[in-house]
Write an enzyme that holds these catalytic residues in place. Structure first.
Site, PDB file in Angstrom:
ATOM      1  N   THR A 123       5.111   3.667  -3.863  1.00 29.13           N
ATOM      2  CA  THR A 123       4.430   2.572  -4.570  1.00 29.13           C
ATOM      3  C   THR A 123       4.147   3.036  -5.988  1.00 29.13           C
ATOM      4  O   THR A 123       3.411   4.007  -6.191  1.00 29.13           O
ATOM      5  CB  THR A 123       3.110   2.223  -3.853  1.00 29.13           C
ATOM      6  OG1 THR A 123       3.419   1.892  -2.502  1.00 29.13           O
ATOM      7  CG2 THR A 123       2.409   1.060  -4.518  1.00 29.13           C
ATOM      8  N   GLU A 160       7.510  -0.508   0.268  1.00 31.25           N
ATOM      9  CA  GLU A 160       7.318  -0.345   1.714  1.00 31.25           C
ATOM     10  C   GLU A 160       6.038  -1.060   2.142  1.00 31.25           C
ATOM     11  O   GLU A 160       5.015  -0.929   1.493  1.00 31.25           O
ATOM     12  CB  GLU A 160       7.220   1.157   2.033  1.00 31.25           C
ATOM     13  CG  GLU A 160       7.042   1.460   3.489  1.00 31.25           C
ATOM     14  CD  GLU A 160       8.126   0.797   4.344  1.00 31.25           C
ATOM     15  OE1 GLU A 160       9.303   1.122   4.160  1.00 31.25           O
ATOM     16  OE2 GLU A 160       7.777  -0.051   5.185  1.00 31.25           O
ATOM     17  N   PHE A 161       6.116  -1.782   3.277  1.00 34.57           N
ATOM     18  CA  PHE A 161       4.944  -2.520   3.752  1.00 34.57           C
ATOM     19  C   PHE A 161       4.471  -2.034   5.124  1.00 34.57           C
ATOM     20  O   PHE A 161       3.670  -2.693   5.771  1.00 34.57           O
ATOM     21  CB  PHE A 161       5.256  -4.013   3.813  1.00 34.57           C
ATOM     22  CG  PHE A 161       5.663  -4.582   2.480  1.00 34.57           C
ATOM     23  CD1 PHE A 161       4.711  -4.856   1.506  1.00 34.57           C
ATOM     24  CD2 PHE A 161       6.995  -4.811   2.177  1.00 34.57           C
ATOM     25  CE1 PHE A 161       5.080  -5.366   0.264  1.00 34.57           C
ATOM     26  CE2 PHE A 161       7.377  -5.323   0.935  1.00 34.57           C
ATOM     27  CZ  PHE A 161       6.419  -5.600  -0.018  1.00 34.57           C
ATOM     28  N   LEU A 162       5.015  -0.905   5.611  1.00 32.48           N
ATOM     29  CA  LEU A 162       4.646  -0.459   6.966  1.00 32.48           C
ATOM     30  C   LEU A 162       3.159  -0.139   7.063  1.00 32.48           C
ATOM     31  O   LEU A 162       2.512   0.199   6.067  1.00 32.48           O
ATOM     32  CB  LEU A 162       5.470   0.757   7.386  1.00 32.48           C
ATOM     33  CG  LEU A 162       5.329   2.090   6.646  1.00 32.48           C
ATOM     34  CD1 LEU A 162       4.056   2.833   6.997  1.00 32.48           C
ATOM     35  CD2 LEU A 162       6.520   2.947   6.959  1.00 32.48           C
ATOM     36  N   PHE A 276      -6.449  -9.885   9.096  1.00 26.35           N
ATOM     37  CA  PHE A 276      -7.227  -9.215   8.054  1.00 26.35           C
ATOM     38  C   PHE A 276      -8.533  -9.921   7.708  1.00 26.35           C
ATOM     39  O   PHE A 276      -8.988  -9.882   6.569  1.00 26.35           O
ATOM     40  CB  PHE A 276      -6.368  -8.998   6.792  1.00 26.35           C
ATOM     41  CG  PHE A 276      -5.554  -7.743   6.889  1.00 26.35           C
ATOM     42  CD1 PHE A 276      -4.509  -7.657   7.790  1.00 26.35           C
ATOM     43  CD2 PHE A 276      -5.847  -6.628   6.102  1.00 26.35           C
ATOM     44  CE1 PHE A 276      -3.778  -6.494   7.927  1.00 26.35           C
ATOM     45  CE2 PHE A 276      -5.119  -5.457   6.228  1.00 26.35           C
ATOM     46  CZ  PHE A 276      -4.087  -5.401   7.139  1.00 26.35           C
ATOM     47  N   GLY A 280     -16.313  -5.371   8.907  1.00 25.11           N
ATOM     48  CA  GLY A 280     -16.612  -4.033   9.412  1.00 25.11           C
ATOM     49  C   GLY A 280     -17.243  -3.205   8.319  1.00 25.11           C
ATOM     50  O   GLY A 280     -17.879  -3.735   7.404  1.00 25.11           O
ATOM     51  N   CYS A 287      -3.720   3.744   0.778  1.00 25.67           N
ATOM     52  CA  CYS A 287      -3.060   2.746  -0.073  1.00 25.67           C
ATOM     53  C   CYS A 287      -3.978   1.765  -0.795  1.00 25.67           C
ATOM     54  O   CYS A 287      -3.853   1.607  -2.011  1.00 25.67           O
ATOM     55  CB  CYS A 287      -2.040   1.974   0.752  1.00 25.67           C
ATOM     56  SG  CYS A 287      -0.655   3.012   1.243  1.00 25.67           S
ATOM     57  N   LYS A 290      -6.163   3.140  -3.795  1.00 28.28           N
ATOM     58  CA  LYS A 290      -5.265   3.691  -4.828  1.00 28.28           C
ATOM     59  C   LYS A 290      -4.477   2.570  -5.507  1.00 28.28           C
ATOM     60  O   LYS A 290      -4.349   2.544  -6.733  1.00 28.28           O
ATOM     61  CB  LYS A 290      -4.344   4.703  -4.148  1.00 28.28           C
ATOM     62  CG  LYS A 290      -2.986   4.887  -4.753  1.00 28.28           C
ATOM     63  CD  LYS A 290      -2.209   5.935  -4.005  1.00 28.28           C
ATOM     64  CE  LYS A 290      -1.162   5.395  -3.061  1.00 28.28           C
ATOM     65  NZ  LYS A 290      -0.059   4.689  -3.688  1.00 28.28           N
ATOM     66  N   LYS A 347      -8.143   4.412  10.382  1.00 28.16           N
ATOM     67  CA  LYS A 347      -7.942   3.312  11.328  1.00 28.16           C
ATOM     68  C   LYS A 347      -7.335   3.902  12.597  1.00 28.16           C
ATOM     69  O   LYS A 347      -6.929   5.069  12.601  1.00 28.16           O
ATOM     70  CB  LYS A 347      -7.056   2.229  10.721  1.00 28.16           C
ATOM     71  CG  LYS A 347      -5.616   2.647  10.496  1.00 28.16           C
ATOM     72  CD  LYS A 347      -4.830   1.430  10.082  1.00 28.16           C
ATOM     73  CE  LYS A 347      -3.367   1.762   9.940  1.00 28.16           C
ATOM     74  NZ  LYS A 347      -2.566   0.616   9.608  1.00 28.16           N
TER      75      LYS A 347
HETATM   76  N1  LIG Z   1       1.277   5.778   4.008  1.00 31.49           N
HETATM   77  C1  LIG Z   1       1.458   4.464   4.023  1.00 31.49           C
HETATM   78  O1  LIG Z   1       1.006   3.763   4.938  1.00 31.49           O
HETATM   79  C2  LIG Z   1       2.247   3.803   2.932  1.00 31.49           C
HETATM   80  C3  LIG Z   1       2.675   2.476   3.108  1.00 31.49           C
HETATM   81  C4  LIG Z   1       3.397   1.870   2.088  1.00 31.49           C
HETATM   82  C5  LIG Z   1       3.688   2.569   0.933  1.00 31.49           C
HETATM   83  N2  LIG Z   1       3.257   3.858   0.784  1.00 31.49           N
HETATM   84  C6  LIG Z   1       3.612   4.564  -0.446  1.00 31.49           C
HETATM   85  O2  LIG Z   1       4.680   5.450  -0.146  1.00 31.49           O
HETATM   86  C7  LIG Z   1       4.562   6.667  -0.921  1.00 31.49           C
HETATM   87  C8  LIG Z   1       4.524   7.862   0.018  1.00 31.49           C
HETATM   88  O3  LIG Z   1       3.374   7.754   0.820  1.00 31.49           O
HETATM   89  P1  LIG Z   1       3.109   8.724   2.064  1.00 31.49           P
HETATM   90  O4  LIG Z   1       1.867   8.247   2.713  1.00 31.49           O
HETATM   91  O5  LIG Z   1       4.357   8.854   2.861  1.00 31.49           O
HETATM   92  O6  LIG Z   1       2.849  10.091   1.277  1.00 31.49           O
HETATM   93  P2  LIG Z   1       2.686  11.581   1.885  1.00 31.49           P
HETATM   94  O7  LIG Z   1       1.733  12.264   0.997  1.00 31.49           O
HETATM   95  O8  LIG Z   1       2.413  11.489   3.355  1.00 31.49           O
HETATM   96  O9  LIG Z   1       4.138  12.228   1.716  1.00 31.49           O
HETATM   97  C9  LIG Z   1       4.724  12.513   0.488  1.00 31.49           C
HETATM   98  C10 LIG Z   1       5.667  13.696   0.696  1.00 31.49           C
HETATM   99  O10 LIG Z   1       6.424  13.887  -0.500  1.00 31.49           O
HETATM  100  C11 LIG Z   1       6.652  15.294  -0.641  1.00 31.49           C
HETATM  101  N3  LIG Z   1       7.056  15.573  -2.039  1.00 31.49           N
HETATM  102  C12 LIG Z   1       6.310  15.509  -3.167  1.00 31.49           C
HETATM  103  N4  LIG Z   1       7.062  15.808  -4.237  1.00 31.49           N
HETATM  104  C13 LIG Z   1       8.313  16.055  -3.792  1.00 31.49           C
HETATM  105  C14 LIG Z   1       9.559  16.385  -4.420  1.00 31.49           C
HETATM  106  N5  LIG Z   1       9.656  16.501  -5.746  1.00 31.49           N
HETATM  107  N6  LIG Z   1      10.648  16.577  -3.651  1.00 31.49           N
HETATM  108  C15 LIG Z   1      10.570  16.452  -2.297  1.00 31.49           C
HETATM  109  N7  LIG Z   1       9.419  16.115  -1.650  1.00 31.49           N
HETATM  110  C16 LIG Z   1       8.308  15.915  -2.378  1.00 31.49           C
HETATM  111  C17 LIG Z   1       5.328  15.897  -0.238  1.00 31.49           C
HETATM  112  O11 LIG Z   1       5.466  17.269   0.097  1.00 31.49           O
HETATM  113  C18 LIG Z   1       4.963  15.024   0.967  1.00 31.49           C
HETATM  114  O12 LIG Z   1       5.441  15.570   2.177  1.00 31.49           O
HETATM  115  C19 LIG Z   1       3.312   6.498  -1.760  1.00 31.49           C
HETATM  116  O13 LIG Z   1       3.670   5.998  -3.025  1.00 31.49           O
HETATM  117  C20 LIG Z   1       2.516   5.446  -0.997  1.00 31.49           C
HETATM  118  O14 LIG Z   1       1.673   4.700  -1.826  1.00 31.49           O
HETATM  119  C21 LIG Z   1       2.561   4.486   1.765  1.00 31.49           C
END
Ligand SMILES: NC(=O)c1ccc[n+]([C@@H]2O[C@H](COP(=O)([O-])OP(=O)(O)OC[C@H]3O[C@@H](n4cnc5c(N)ncnc54)[C@H](O)[C@@H]3O)[C@@H](O)[C@H]2O)c1
Length: 479
Positions: A123, A160-162, A276, A280, A287, A290, A347
């Site tokens: 994101t 991503e919307f998961l 939603f 609570g 997300c 941020k 959650k």
């Molecule tokens: N977690 C969610 O539910 C969710 C849902 C939708 C969107 N997003 C978005 O997706 C993105 C990732 O979220 P997440 O929760 O999976 O993050 P996370 O912190 O769980 O994972 C990110 C991973 O990227 C790795 N990383 C960082 N820099 C790197 C590089 N240069 N090369 C290789 N690996 C690298 C880190 O070591 C880490 O394992 C974010 O922008 C977040 O906002 C997250």
């Protein structure tokens, strides 16, 4: 297709596993060696239901492997996903350092052998599609200036919307797939990649069955900037819906209304929808906070005064204090009292503690001199590891957490908590006070079990027995 996914966090690992399940050949890359070692051994670095099983099947279908070196994978790939973290800076702005490093490393690994698509799944604020293109191009120029003009690639934004906890289901059966791109070659490759998802032609895994009413998935094609705005707007709106329910809950409490009934009553209006609207102790997770902060930052860069977004953050911050106020109302003095927290994860069905309300509540209670006991089915190890300074006595189950406590606070609505024997819990406590931060329990049943009960937005006098059911399933209360 050959696919590389950079970043093996909650999003990258699930994306890689799903694409391999659909038949693509996937390499997941991360700079974190420990994570990669675990994944190679079939261990999951995060808790996500079904992920381990999915990776096992994916290995046999398209094939999936885990690496720390991005170069060989990128060189062979048609599509390269960036799924690295974009955490907030203190200013609210997104920290793009990981995204920038990933984009440069992709450029450094590219050659002129084929056209590739670089996909932003992280994101990212508007304009990052353009930024990624520039950084990849710079990466190419730094590593192979002589062939720079022969390296061809397109950039797509594929937000991503998961939801953590149901990530496999959400990825295999999404409401829509959004792809932002500026050229048809890139768009066509993304359509080809997602074809089995769009058409739903794959055999559904036993642990994530296809919903009965599942049809084809809509693919929304947009510009890069619109796709980036879609992600932020979606999260801002969801956060707002919860914040709205919380604000209404606070009014309900004063006027003697039951928020679960009020939300059922408004949610059945098709213009509003029931999802939603659960009041609570506030939303959390990696997300919403941020993304709303980042969108606010973008708005301010463009001179837009985004008052609704500001209010949304402020309302949520305040809502977390509601627990403290309720404890004070019931116990008066919190110093020296023992408070038991049920649930720590932001959650249910995840071990993710990022921006979890439990942390803010625990810090505040400790500051006020309370003693803390806690039980969470999954997130206790993560809490111990990530927050070693939080003086919490971690317990093996809900019953031991309640032992001699002065109050019990339901923080995370894990399904197993709904089945707790409340009378048994109450009998172990010094003071049988239950603050139900997620309106999980029936007030009548909790009171009958001996608890002094307080939910969020629930009138003290109630009793037609429908309210709890209303919270669980809006339709069940419509007669
Ligand atoms: N977690 C969610 O539910 C969710 C849902 C939708 C969107 N997003 C978005 O997706 C993105 C990732 O979220 P997440 O929760 O999976 O993050 P996370 O912190 O769980 O994972 C990110 C991973 O990227 C790795 N990383 C960082 N820099 C790197 C590089 N240069 N090369 C290789 N690996 C690298 C880190 O070591 C880490 O394992 C974010 O922008 C977040 O906002 C997250």
């Amino acid at each position: 297709m050959r696919v590389t996914v950079i970043g093996t966090g909650y999003v990258g690992t699930v994306t890689g596993a799903c694409l391999a399940y659909l038949g693509h050949r996937v390499t997941c890359v991360d700079t974190d060696r420990t994570k990669i070692e675990k994944l190679r051994m079939g261990e999951m670095p995060i808790y996500e239901p079904g992920l381990k099983e999915l990776i096992e099947v994916a290995r046999e279908r398209g094939g999936i492997d885990f690496e720390t070196d991005v170069r060989p994978a990128v060189a062979q790939s048609d599509v390269i996903f960036i799924a690295v973290g974009t955490p907030p800076l203190p200013s609210g702005e997104s920290n793009l350092a990981y995204l920038e490093a990933a984009a440069r490393s992709i450029g450094g690994a590219m050659d002129g052998s084929k056209f590739r698509v670089v996909v932003n799944k992280s994101t990212v604020p508007v304009g990052c599609g353009n930024l990624v293109e520039t950084l990849v191009r710079e990466g190419v120029l730094e590593s192979r200036p002589a062939i720079a003009q022969d390296v061809h690639f397109g950039v797509a934004s594929n937000p991503e919307f998961l939801r953590e906890g149901s990530a496999i289901h959400d990825s295999l059966y999404p409401d829509r797939i959004v792809v932002g791109a500026e050229d048809s070659r890139t768009t066509n490759m993304m359509r080809e990649l997602y074809e089995p998802l769009i058409e739903q032609t794959f055999v559904d895994p036993s642990f994530a069955p296809r919903p009965r009413d599942m049809d084809k998935v809509a693919m929304v094609m947009t510009t890069l900037t619109s796709a980036e705005m879609i992600k932020y707007s979606a999260n801002a709106f969801l956060a707002l819906k919860i914040g709205f329910s919380n604000e209404i809950a606070n009014i309900c409490e004063r006027v003697g209304a039951e928020v679960t009934e009020v939300m059922t009553g408004i949610g059945l209006d098709s213009r509003i929808g029931t999802a939603f609207l659960h009041a609570g102790l506030g939303w959390g997770g990696s997300c919403f906070g941020k993304d709303v902060s980042s969108l606010l930052h973008t708005a301010s860069e463009y001179g837009v005064n985004a008052r609704i977004l500001e209010a949304s953050l402020a309302v949520n911050r305040m809502q977390r204090n509601v627990v403290i106020q309720k404890l004070q109302e019931k116990l008066y003095i919190l110093k020296g009292r023992t408070i038991a927290l049920l649930g720590l994860a932001f959650k249910p069905n995840t071990d993710d503690l990022r921006d979890a309300p439990s942390l803010q509540i625990a810090e505040k209670l400790l500051q006020m001199g309370a003693r803390l006991r806690a039980y969470d089915p999954i997130a206790m190890d993560a809490c111990r590891e990530q927050h070693p300074n939080l003086r919490i006595c971690y317990c093996n189950d809900a019953l031991s957490a309640a032992e001699h406590a002065d109050a019990l606070v339901l923080v995370t609505e894990w399904p197993e908590f709904a089945d707790l024997n409340l009378a048994n819990l109450a009998s172990r406590m010094n003071n049988a006070v239950l603050i139900d931060g997620r309106n999980l329990f029936s007030p009548e049943k909790a009171r009958a079990a001996g608890f002094e009960y307080a939910g969020v937005g629930r009138a003290n006098h109630r009793s037609n027995g429908h309210a709890h059911a209303a919270a669980q399933d809006a339709k069940s209360t419509v007669v």
